[in-house]
Design a protein around this motif. Structure first.
Motif, PDB file in Angstrom:
ATOM      1  N   ASN A 150       1.060   3.594   2.163  1.00  0.00           N
ATOM      2  CA  ASN A 150       1.758   3.686   3.449  1.00  0.00           C
ATOM      3  C   ASN A 150       2.198   2.281   3.822  1.00  0.00           C
ATOM      4  N   VAL A 151       3.490   2.115   4.073  1.00  0.00           N
ATOM      5  CA  VAL A 151       4.016   0.754   4.207  1.00  0.00           C
ATOM      6  C   VAL A 151       3.357  -0.033   5.332  1.00  0.00           C
ATOM      7  N   GLY A 152       3.035   0.647   6.454  1.00  0.00           N
ATOM      8  CA  GLY A 152       2.297  -0.004   7.536  1.00  0.00           C
ATOM      9  C   GLY A 152       2.984  -1.211   8.138  1.00  0.00           C
ATOM     10  N   LEU A 153       4.288  -1.060   8.424  1.00  0.00           N
ATOM     11  CA  LEU A 153       4.992  -2.153   9.110  1.00  0.00           C
ATOM     12  C   LEU A 153       4.733  -2.042  10.608  1.00  0.00           C
ATOM     13  N   PRO A 192       0.828  -1.202   0.000  1.00  0.00           N
ATOM     14  CA  PRO A 192       0.000   0.000   0.000  1.00  0.00           C
ATOM     15  C   PRO A 192       0.868   1.260   0.000  1.00  0.00           C
TER      16      PRO A 192
END
Lengths: 245, 311
Positions: free
Chosen positions: B90-93, B88
């Motif tokens: 925003n990487v959102g790790l 996505p």
């Protein structure tokens, strides 16, 4: 809903909580206060402070103290549930999770279990300490072990229903909030009706005995079912991606 | 319509949010092993298209397919999610967790065996040069490293199709290069990649084909095809000195002189082979001395700006 998938989410959340000491402190503090603090206060009142508390009031005092386990069950999951959902929102980690084969139900169930499990374990451990310390402090005065008894048994039955309601309300609240603190503050307002019930019992409008507590547990269970459907309706992929801000 | 080599297919795919149309009747197909760019300005519907194709949001109308599975079909949605990897915008790790744990949990979400997870995580972390930092919280990583790790996360289950939404957005040039090189590595492996971007240079360098979108599909083709089809044929003629006779003779011969400079002219032509010698003759006959003549090619940026502006 797939339990294996939900449990993977729970394991992930637990691993994150382990790194977030504030979440752990928020979870453990209240059960410790109720489990250790209240018996110590009672002991102080019974044996010191000029023995200001008559022995005859011990059962009603213990009854009032034990209700705090239900109040705790409402308050404590607020910290984890709001962190679990708003935290993922803030980190933007929900979208990649939603792109996996997990269903909305799996994710919701995982989030509910992860928000419920630690507070409930902390509260049940707190209740064991509470019973043991109170028995230790009151045995000589009462001449028998006050705990375990049916009243606390009913409290412990009502506790998970109260906690589940708190988690579900927090999921709904979290869907509208963008920061963890606001979600926690708003979600914790759920405690007000419970405080109201507690005060009403203290003012002798009714007694929080076994029967009434079981009725309360039944009402909470009914509310849990209703709120589950509301939170499930809120927790939809498209809603989360397009409307959660 | 369905062909075994077409992995992504859409026909008049549309998404409306209330009165607002985010994606308007987009028809395209992406072949197996192709790197395909969805190029458009912010708000062009790129992310919405990817979200529809990854079954994250529903379509309003039209048809969409990934592999042999239809996006609107509820029973196909899980199958589609299994065969795709999504990065996505925003990487959102999970910032508190290590890269190893981040990849491990995603491996579990896809039900990979412990052994397979271990192998693939080791492979990616070594490939990304992160193996020595496998137990360090992701929060300490640079943006470029996080982006690469997020792409590895999308690849953990070895998906057939990879959707990358603005993989180099908000990255500094060095980090962008790091990520682009990684995508080029994936291209060598013949992975099917659908890349959302607003960076023309990125599309031109990485992709086999480009779709220019602004809610609707404006143009579709290889970067070279798009540049050729839209540049208009022009030549630049460098002369000793431009004079009025040269210009009027060229115009009399039916040529459009686009630009006049003291020592050069830009002229529109129809056919380089036929027109270039004719232009040389006219200029020489008008007393000019031609130094050289070259064809002008426009960049993908020219094409993009022209098309997006028109829309």
């Amino acid at each position: 809903m797939d339990l294996h998938n939900a449990w993977t989410i729970v394991q992930k959340d637990f691993k994150v909580y382990r790194k977030k000491s504030s979440v752990i402190y928020a979870t453990v503090a209240l059960p410790l206060i109720i489990g250790v603090g209240f018996p110590l206060i009672l002991n102080y009142a019974l044996h010191r402070a000029n023995k200001m508390t008559p022995v005859a009031t011990v059962p009603s005092l213990l009854g009032a103290f034990s209700i705090w386990f239900i109040i705790g069950a409402v308050v404590i999951p607020t910290a984890i549930a709001s962190y679990s959902l708003v935290g993922e929102k803030v980190q933007k980690s929900l979208e990649p999770l939603l792109a996996t084969p997990m269903s909305d139900g799996d994710i919701l169930l995982g989030k509910i279990i992860s928000a419920l499990l630690i507070p409930l374990v902390a509260l049940y451990v707190g209740s064991i300490i509470f019973m043991a310390l109170n028995d230790y402090f009151t045995y000589k005065l009462l001449g028998f072990f006050y705990y375990p008894n049916w009243q606390l048994g009913a409290v412990l039955i009502a506790m998970p229903f109260a906690a589940l309601l708190s988690v579900e309300v927090n999921i709904i609240v979290s869907s509208r909030m963008t920061d963890i603190r606001s979600a926690q503050q708003l979600g914790s307002l759920l405690v007000l009706p419970f405080i109201g019930v507690f005060l009403a019992s203290e003012l002798n409008f009714f007694t929080l005995n076994f029967n009434n507590l079981i009725i309360i547990a039944g009402i909470l269970a009914t509310l849990d079912i209703a709120m589950f459907f509301v939170s499930k309706a809120t927790f939809q992929r498209e809603e989360i991606l397009t409307k959660w801000r | 319509m369905a062909s075994f080599s077409i992995l992504i297919d859409s026909e008049n795919l549309t998404k409306k949010f209330g009165e607002v149309t985010a994606v308007d009747s987009v028809t395209l197909s992406v072949n197996e092993g192709e790197v395909f760019a969805f190029l458009g300005p912010n708000g062009a519907g790129k992310t919405t298209f990817v979200r529809m194709m990854s079954c994250l949001i529903s379509k309003t109308s039209g048809y969409g397919r990934v592999g042999n599975f239809e996006i609107g079909n509820r029973s196909d949605q899980e199958k589609i999610r299994r065969m795709i990897g999504v990065l996505p915008e925003n990487v959102g790790l999970y910032e508190e967790l290590s890269p190893y744990d981040n990849l491990d949990f995603y491996g579990r979400y896809y039900r990979l065996s412990e052994e397979k997870r271990r192998d693939r995580i080791e492979f990616f972390l070594k490939m990304l040069d992160l193996w020595d930092r496998r137990n360090v919280p992701v929060a300490t990583f640079s943006k470029g490293m996080k982006q690469k790790l997020a792409i590895a996360r999308a690849l953990i289950h070895d998906p057939q199709v990879l959707f990358l939404d603005e993989p180099t957005a908000n990255l500094d040039p060095e980090a962008s290069k790091m990520v682009r090189d990684f995508i080029l590595e994936l291209k060598k492996e013949k992975r099917t990649i659908f890349l959302n971007t607003h960076l023309l240079d990125e599309a031109e360098r990485i992709c086999d084909r480009v779709a220019i979108v602004k809610t609707k599909l404006i143009a579709l083709g290889s970067p070279q095809e798009l540049m050729r089809s839209l540049q208009g044929k022009k030549v630049r003629v460098q002369v000793q000195q431009v004079n009025d006779i040269i210009i009027s003779e060229l115009k009399n011969a039916g040529y459009r002189v686009e630009e006049v400079h003291p020592d050069s002219l830009v002229i529109s032509v129809n056919d380089f082979t036929r027109d270039n010698p004719a232009i040389l003759k006219i200029i020489e006959a008008s007393g000019g001395r031609v130094k050289f003549i070259n064809e002008i090619s426009s960049s993908l940026e020219d094409v993009y700006l022209k098309l997006v502006k028109v829309e």
